[in-house]
Scaffold this motif. Sequence first.
Motif, short mmCIF file in Angstrom:
data_model
loop_
_atom_site.label_atom_id
_atom_site.label_comp_id
_atom_site.label_asym_id
_atom_site.label_seq_id
_atom_site.Cartn_x
_atom_site.Cartn_y
_atom_site.Cartn_z
N GLU A 15 0.82 -1.21 0.00
CA GLU A 15 0.00 0.00 0.00
C GLU A 15 0.85 1.26 0.00
N PHE A 16 2.02 1.19 0.64
CA PHE A 16 2.90 2.35 0.71
C PHE A 16 4.00 2.32 -0.34
N GLY A 17 3.94 1.34 -1.23
CA GLY A 17 4.96 1.24 -2.28
C GLY A 17 6.33 0.89 -1.74
N ALA A 18 6.36 0.13 -0.67
CA ALA A 18 7.63 -0.19 -0.01
C ALA A 18 7.93 -1.69 -0.03
N VAL A 19 7.48 -2.36 -1.10
CA VAL A 19 7.71 -3.80 -1.18
C VAL A 19 9.20 -4.12 -1.25
N SER A 20 9.97 -3.22 -1.81
CA SER A 20 11.42 -3.45 -1.92
C SER A 20 12.11 -3.52 -0.57
N MET A 21 11.42 -3.07 0.50
CA MET A 21 12.01 -3.11 1.84
C MET A 21 11.80 -4.45 2.54
N ILE A 22 11.05 -5.36 1.92
CA ILE A 22 10.76 -6.64 2.56
C ILE A 22 12.02 -7.42 2.91
N SER A 34 14.82 -9.84 7.22
CA SER A 34 16.11 -10.35 7.70
C SER A 34 16.49 -9.74 9.04
N ILE A 35 16.30 -8.44 9.20
CA ILE A 35 16.65 -7.79 10.46
C ILE A 35 15.75 -8.29 11.59
N SER A 36 14.45 -8.40 11.33
CA SER A 36 13.51 -8.88 12.35
C SER A 36 13.82 -10.30 12.77
N LEU A 37 14.10 -11.15 11.81
CA LEU A 37 14.37 -12.55 12.11
C LEU A 37 15.68 -12.71 12.87
N PHE A 57 16.87 -14.87 -6.86
CA PHE A 57 17.58 -15.29 -5.64
C PHE A 57 18.73 -14.35 -5.34
N THR A 58 19.50 -13.99 -6.36
CA THR A 58 20.67 -13.12 -6.16
C THR A 58 20.25 -11.74 -5.67
N LEU A 59 19.23 -11.16 -6.29
CA LEU A 59 18.77 -9.82 -5.89
C LEU A 59 18.26 -9.83 -4.46
N TYR A 60 17.48 -10.83 -4.12
CA TYR A 60 16.89 -10.88 -2.78
C TYR A 60 17.97 -10.96 -1.71
N PHE A 61 18.90 -11.88 -1.89
CA PHE A 61 19.91 -12.06 -0.84
C PHE A 61 20.97 -10.96 -0.85
N ASN A 62 21.15 -10.29 -1.98
CA ASN A 62 22.00 -9.09 -1.97
C ASN A 62 21.40 -8.00 -1.10
N GLN A 63 20.08 -7.82 -1.19
CA GLN A 63 19.41 -6.84 -0.34
C GLN A 63 19.45 -7.25 1.13
N VAL A 64 19.35 -8.56 1.38
CA VAL A 64 19.43 -9.05 2.76
C VAL A 64 20.79 -8.72 3.36
N PHE A 65 21.85 -9.07 2.67
CA PHE A 65 23.20 -8.86 3.22
C PHE A 65 23.57 -7.38 3.28
N ASN A 66 23.04 -6.58 2.36
CA ASN A 66 23.32 -5.14 2.39
C ASN A 66 22.65 -4.46 3.59
#
Length: 207
Positions: free
Chosen positions: A26-33, A38-41, A128-137
Amino acid sequence: SLFLVTVTGLIIGLVFTLQTRPTLQEFGAVSMIPAMVSISLIREIGPIITGLICAGKIGSGIGAEIGSMRVTEQIDAMEVSGTNPFKYLVITRILATTVMLPLLVIYSDFIAIFGSYLVESTKGNVSFTLYFNQVFNSLEFSDLIPATIKSFFFGFAIGLVGCFKGYYCNKGTEGVGIAANSAVVYSSMFLFIIDFIAVLITNIFVT
């Protein structure tokens, strides 16, 4: 506990992402998932859920095992034969839980993040690469180190409470059941207390 940790971690990752995705959308922040999940977990959800699973399975198992040895007078026989039962029964189990719980937490975190990726790859067509790059960043040492340190204390508490309740259980089969049950209850309570203290200490040093 590996199977329980695997199933629970995967479901947590799936459900957590499925529940938060519509709100962020709704806030256009799906890229923050990836960062949020990762931080919450890693900071909180992974260690405490894994600790509770191990408290239920390992804590009760230790309490019941040592309790049954106390009831059947195996511990008394060790003492009479000159063997130190505390050294062979208690210290080894406490060391095992203290060392292994952080490893289970790391494994659970990875499985949960992978579960989150499965949802994102299906809903948002993310690689997979994009998702985990965002996780580690998004992760920093201030996220990893406190969570790992408190996992050692979680394991120590589970082993200590389970051994204490089993070692000093009452005579009879009823005492074994009470020891196993109280080991789960008290170790779970100690996990929340340790977690609260760890969060307070982390906030003091980080801020």
